[in-house]
Scaffold this active site. Structure first.
Site, short mmCIF file in Angstrom:
data_model
loop_
_atom_site.label_atom_id
_atom_site.label_comp_id
_atom_site.label_asym_id
_atom_site.label_seq_id
_atom_site.Cartn_x
_atom_site.Cartn_y
_atom_site.Cartn_z
N CYS A 113 -4.09 26.47 76.49
CA CYS A 113 -2.69 26.04 76.56
C CYS A 113 -1.94 26.68 77.72
O CYS A 113 -0.89 26.17 78.13
CB CYS A 113 -1.98 26.35 75.24
SG CYS A 113 -2.78 25.61 73.80
N HIS A 252 5.58 26.63 75.99
CA HIS A 252 4.48 25.82 75.48
C HIS A 252 4.88 25.28 74.11
O HIS A 252 5.36 26.02 73.25
CB HIS A 252 3.21 26.67 75.37
CG HIS A 252 2.14 26.02 74.56
ND1 HIS A 252 1.69 24.74 74.82
CD2 HIS A 252 1.43 26.46 73.48
CE1 HIS A 252 0.75 24.43 73.94
NE2 HIS A 252 0.58 25.45 73.12
N ASN A 282 1.13 19.51 69.87
CA ASN A 282 0.60 20.48 70.82
C ASN A 282 -0.40 19.76 71.73
O ASN A 282 -1.47 19.36 71.28
CB ASN A 282 -0.07 21.62 70.06
CG ASN A 282 -0.62 22.70 70.97
OD1 ASN A 282 -0.79 22.50 72.17
ND2 ASN A 282 -0.92 23.86 70.40
#
Length: 325
Positions: A113, A252, A282
């Site tokens: 990520c 994020h 996500n």
């Protein structure tokens, strides 16, 4: 000295929307359970002609258009991904071919990520050496192909998409001026995705369960909030910048509990934090560039103002970045 400046942004999202209500038909969950714990209401799922490299190419093409740059002008293409189209060649090579960026060299990076933020630091250092370089940085994921759809703790979290940015050197005071990046490989078991099973019997492992995402959610939550906050505070202190100096924070998009706890720990006002996790879930390395492009097109990125990025992912990898937009 010229700094690395984002000249244009772009994003690309699959057409199919998978809602929490639809997930109730796939796994033992409910819209209330997912929304209350993650803030996610829907996510995009890739379909026909929406392979990783195709989403990446589309996002890259939009970023080039936004920057007013032709593909032949590119010197480098970097794709951050944990769900590449193939292990070899790189997704970046597929993108280079699709765009016709014949003068660019190309490769992928994997920092989960945190990949796009790592990539921005990479681009910053290239441009420090060669200010005239034009770099296309993309975060692209098709995580729907890499989740266990029987595991309600992970399959509800992830989505597909791509985001991109074009960078080059600029001497007007704008650009990336600070980064604070970290990794701790000792904690890899908290969040990982295994490789396909080895074709060499001597390298096959008894603990192999499948090539899909596995996560210890409670521990990840604790590490994510603390480590991102520490990284941001360290970065702000090193540049003598206060929270009040930040125009917009783009974190994020992991889940809403992490984002709210991070915001509270840092003391950043709600209106200064960009959140779109409810729409896309996500999307790993694509998370920040998709949000960056949305913020850009919504007019929330103001020329000359300071933007803060912060991220956390498998590895473990995490960090923060400051730029003057």
């Amino acid at each position: 000295m010229k700094k690395a400046v984002i000249l244009g942004t772009g994003s690309s999202l699959p057409e199919r929307i998978l809602t929490n209500a639809e997930l109730e038909q796939v796994v033992d969950t409910s819209d209330e359970w997912v929304t209350s714990r993650t803030g996610i209401r829907m996510r995009r799922i890739a379909g026909t002609n929406e392979q990783n490299y195709q989403l990446a190419t589309s996002a890259g093409r939009r970023a080039l258009a936004d920057a007013g740059i032709q593909p032949e002008e590119l010197d480098l293409i970097v794709v951050a991904t944990i769900s590449p189209h193939m292990i070899m060649p790189s997704t970046a090579c597929f993108v280079q071919a699709e765009l016709g960026a014949v003068n660019a060299f190309a490769y992928d990076i994997n920092a989960a990520c945190a990949g796009f933020t790592y990539g921005l630091d990479l681009a910053r250092n290239y441009i420090h050496s060669r200010p005239d370089m034009k770099i296309l940085l993309i975060g692209a994921e098709t995580l729907s192909a890499r989740v266990n759809w029987a595991d309600r703790n992970t399959c509800v979290l992830f989505g597909d998409g791509a985001g991109a940015a074009v960078l080059s050197g600029c001497g007007d005071g704008r650009g990336i001026f600070g980064t604070n990046l970290h990794a701790d490989g000792r904690l890899w078991k908290l969040l990982f995705m295994d490789s396909p099973e080895s074709r060499n019997p001597d390298l096959q492992r008894e603990d192999w369960q499948g090539a899909f995402i596995q996560m210890n959610g409670s521990d990840i939550f604790k590490y994510a909030v603390r480590l991102m906050a520490e990284s941001v505070n360290s970065l702000l202190t090193s540049h003598a910048i206060g929270v009040d100096d930040i125009s917009l924070m783009i974190p994020h998009q992991a889940n809403i509990r992490i984002l709210k706890n991070l915001r509270d720990r840092l003391g950043v006002p709600e209106e200064k934090v960009f959140i779109n996790v409810d729409k896309y879930g996500n999307t790993s390395a694509a998370s920040i560039p998709i949000a960056l492009d949305e913020a850009n097109r919504q007019g929330r990125l103001v020329r000359g103002k300071i933007v803060l990025l912060c991220t956390f992912g498998g590895g473990l990898t995490w960090g923060s970045l400051l730029m003057r937009w």
